[in-house]
Design a protein around this motif. Structure first.
Motif, mmCIF file in Angstrom:
data_model
loop_
_atom_site.group_PDB
_atom_site.id
_atom_site.type_symbol
_atom_site.label_atom_id
_atom_site.label_comp_id
_atom_site.label_asym_id
_atom_site.label_seq_id
_atom_site.Cartn_x
_atom_site.Cartn_y
_atom_site.Cartn_z
ATOM 1 N N PRO A 81 12.878 51.978 -1.730
ATOM 2 C CA PRO A 81 11.651 51.176 -1.896
ATOM 3 C C PRO A 81 10.505 51.948 -2.517
ATOM 4 C CG PRO A 81 11.961 51.787 0.401
ATOM 5 C CD PRO A 81 13.212 52.210 -0.310
ATOM 6 N N GLY A 82 10.617 53.269 -2.550
ATOM 7 C CA GLY A 82 9.565 54.080 -3.153
ATOM 8 C C GLY A 82 9.665 54.183 -4.657
ATOM 9 N N VAL A 83 10.701 53.564 -5.231
ATOM 10 C CA VAL A 83 10.932 53.637 -6.673
ATOM 11 C C VAL A 83 10.910 52.240 -7.268
ATOM 12 C CG1 VAL A 83 12.484 54.403 -8.498
ATOM 13 C CG2 VAL A 83 12.356 55.714 -6.362
ATOM 14 N N GLY A 84 9.998 51.999 -8.192
ATOM 15 C CA GLY A 84 9.954 50.735 -8.922
ATOM 16 C C GLY A 84 10.591 50.902 -10.290
ATOM 17 N N PRO A 164 5.368 51.099 -5.316
ATOM 18 C CA PRO A 164 6.204 52.294 -5.442
ATOM 19 C C PRO A 164 5.403 53.554 -5.757
ATOM 20 C CG PRO A 164 6.371 50.963 -7.417
ATOM 21 C CD PRO A 164 5.613 50.144 -6.418
ATOM 22 N N ARG A 165 5.901 54.673 -5.278
ATOM 23 C CA ARG A 165 5.294 55.968 -5.582
ATOM 24 C C ARG A 165 5.796 56.499 -6.916
ATOM 25 N NH1 ARG A 165 6.504 59.680 -0.641
ATOM 26 N NH2 ARG A 165 5.275 61.143 -1.891
ATOM 27 N N ILE A 166 6.970 56.031 -7.333
ATOM 28 C CA ILE A 166 7.531 56.379 -8.638
ATOM 29 C C ILE A 166 7.794 55.089 -9.395
ATOM 30 C CG2 ILE A 166 9.479 57.428 -9.867
ATOM 31 C CD1 ILE A 166 9.911 59.231 -7.439
ATOM 32 N N LEU A 167 7.344 55.026 -10.643
ATOM 33 C CA LEU A 167 7.569 53.851 -11.479
ATOM 34 C C LEU A 167 8.373 54.272 -12.701
ATOM 35 C CD1 LEU A 167 7.037 50.841 -11.946
ATOM 36 C CD2 LEU A 167 4.927 51.480 -13.155
ATOM 37 N N LEU A 168 9.565 53.687 -12.853
ATOM 38 C CA LEU A 168 10.439 53.978 -13.976
ATOM 39 C C LEU A 168 10.319 52.847 -14.998
ATOM 40 C CD1 LEU A 168 13.668 55.025 -12.018
ATOM 41 C CD2 LEU A 168 11.706 56.454 -12.663
ATOM 42 N N TYR A 191 -1.845 51.419 -13.175
ATOM 43 C CA TYR A 191 -1.176 51.617 -11.883
ATOM 44 C C TYR A 191 -1.009 53.105 -11.604
ATOM 45 C CZ TYR A 191 2.090 51.233 -8.037
ATOM 46 O OH TYR A 191 2.677 51.339 -6.800
ATOM 47 N N HIS A 192 -0.649 53.863 -12.602
ATOM 48 C CA HIS A 192 -0.489 55.316 -12.470
ATOM 49 C C HIS A 192 -1.774 55.952 -11.950
ATOM 50 C CE1 HIS A 192 -1.185 59.214 -14.761
ATOM 51 N NE2 HIS A 192 -0.229 59.537 -13.910
ATOM 52 N N GLN A 193 -2.902 55.543 -12.497
ATOM 53 C CA GLN A 193 -4.173 56.125 -12.086
ATOM 54 C C GLN A 193 -4.617 55.639 -10.705
ATOM 55 O OE1 GLN A 193 -6.947 55.380 -15.437
ATOM 56 N NE2 GLN A 193 -6.942 57.593 -15.689
ATOM 57 N N ASP A 194 -4.559 54.333 -10.492
ATOM 58 C CA ASP A 194 -5.090 53.761 -9.261
ATOM 59 C C ASP A 194 -4.280 54.157 -8.031
ATOM 60 O OD1 ASP A 194 -6.981 52.556 -10.826
ATOM 61 O OD2 ASP A 194 -6.129 50.538 -10.711
ATOM 62 N N HIS A 195 -2.977 54.383 -8.209
ATOM 63 C CA HIS A 195 -2.102 54.664 -7.073
ATOM 64 C C HIS A 195 -1.563 56.086 -7.071
ATOM 65 C CE1 HIS A 195 -1.711 50.396 -5.718
ATOM 66 N NE2 HIS A 195 -2.068 50.184 -6.973
ATOM 67 N N GLU A 196 -2.031 56.923 -8.004
ATOM 68 C CA GLU A 196 -1.529 58.293 -8.134
ATOM 69 C C GLU A 196 -0.003 58.302 -8.155
ATOM 70 O OE1 GLU A 196 -3.322 60.751 -5.178
ATOM 71 O OE2 GLU A 196 -5.311 60.609 -6.087
ATOM 72 N N ALA A 197 0.549 57.335 -8.860
ATOM 73 C CA ALA A 197 2.000 57.191 -8.944
ATOM 74 C C ALA A 197 2.566 58.083 -10.037
ATOM 75 C CB ALA A 197 2.369 55.741 -9.232
ATOM 76 N N THR A 198 3.817 58.449 -9.865
ATOM 77 C CA THR A 198 4.561 59.134 -10.916
ATOM 78 C C THR A 198 5.140 58.080 -11.854
ATOM 79 O OG1 THR A 198 5.169 60.938 -9.426
ATOM 80 C CG2 THR A 198 6.514 60.661 -11.395
ATOM 81 N N VAL A 199 4.950 58.251 -13.146
ATOM 82 C CA VAL A 199 5.522 57.350 -14.145
ATOM 83 C C VAL A 199 6.527 58.131 -14.982
ATOM 84 C CG1 VAL A 199 5.080 55.991 -16.225
ATOM 85 C CG2 VAL A 199 3.536 55.813 -14.267
ATOM 86 N N ILE A 200 7.732 57.573 -15.121
ATOM 87 C CA ILE A 200 8.730 58.136 -16.029
ATOM 88 C C ILE A 200 9.048 57.056 -17.046
ATOM 89 C CG2 ILE A 200 11.017 59.169 -16.247
ATOM 90 C CD1 ILE A 200 10.751 60.106 -13.367
#
Length: 283
Positions: A81-84, A164-168, A191-200
């Motif tokens: 669930p932590g990966v979108g 998600p903490r990671i967004l693919l 989303y990357h900025q607002d949630h401090e998410a990792t984007v790949i």
């Protein structure tokens, strides 16, 4: 470009001695890579180099042939669930029996069987996701009647259902016109900025996201290189990677890549090429 990555941030993804082969063909080997939480990471390379396969490994859909991978501190596993995940853009048929909000709602409970009990919460969350991607105005429109850019906004909303903490993103800009490319890129960046998410972000076209990217993994011919955009997008680096002359031209902060042999006269804006010609990635 701004980044929330710090030296003390635990790695979102850590690969040690990673290799992936299919029969006698090796996509890559001896890959040691830490992608930090909050990093915006692009994956480039020609057709068949293993860009989308790289995402399948992170998603737990495919195992490494050698080495290990950790995702959010544990083994890669399907359904994390932590990966979108935003899939490649493909047009939905005009007769698809789903409204826009129905497609987004599948991101919340599409994996569950049975009756939806908390319908009020479900409706509220879907409304929130639609608003976040600017799709509220066509929430009740059949998805098959929407443009490619509008459909891709829905896929992004669906991928964000579990925060998600990671967004693919797998070729999330494919088949979109320039206007929608930058619109979709901005949604992911926000989303990357607002949630401090990792984007790949797997892409054949780095220019629409170039202002956001921290580092690049470039895959080609069983080889790879990792670095900042300026470190990787250089004539000598890509020539070594492809084992053939390649020219990289930077103009107005954007890149044009040109193959070096006589059969490769056509430039490609920030994209990738085979040994004999430049072309746009479509996988």
């Amino acid at each position: 470009m701004t980044s929330s990555v710090t030296a003390s941030t635990p790695a979102a993804i850590s690969i040690s001695g990673g290799g992936l082969s299919f029969g006698e063909r090796t996509l890559w080997s001896d890959l040691n890579l830490d992608i930090q939480q909050g990093e915006y990471f692009a994956v480039l390379g020609p057709n068949g180099s293993g860009k989308s396969t790289f995402l399948k490994v992170i998603l737990g859909q495919l195992g490494l042939s050698t080495g290990t991978i950790q995702v959010l501190g544990g083994p890669a596993r399907a359904g994390n669930p932590g990966v979108g995940y935003i899939p490649q853009q493909r047009a939905l048929g005009t007769n698809t029996p789903l409204r826009a909000r129905d497609l987004v709602g599948l991101g919340l409970d599409g994996h569950r069987w049975g009756i939806r009990w908390n319908r009020r919460h479900h409706r509220a969350k879907v409304d929130e996701l639609l608003e976040a991607v600017g799709a509220s105005d066509y929430a009740k429109v059949p998805v098959g009647l929407l443009s490619g850019g509008e459909q891709q906004r829905l896929r992004i909303a669906q991928s964000l259902a579990n925060d998600p903490r990671i967004l693919l993103a797998d070729e999330a800009l494919l088949s979109l016109d320039l206007h929608h490319q930058y619109g979709v890129s901005e949604l992911i960046h926000r989303y990357h900025q607002d949630h401090e998410a990792t984007v790949i972000f797997v892409t054949h076209e780095i220019n629409p996201i170039i202002d956001h990217v921290d580092r690049v993994l470039y895959l080609a011919n069983g080889r790879f290189t990792v670095g900042t955009v300026d470190e990787v997008m250089r004539s000598e680096v890509l020539s070594e990677l492809y084992q053939t002359p390649v020219s990289v031209i930077k103009t107005n902060g954007r890149y044009v890549v040109v193959g070096g042999d006589e059969n490769a006269p056509a430039p490609l804006d920030g994209g990738d090429l085979t040994h004999s010609h430049c072309h746009e990635e479509n996988i």
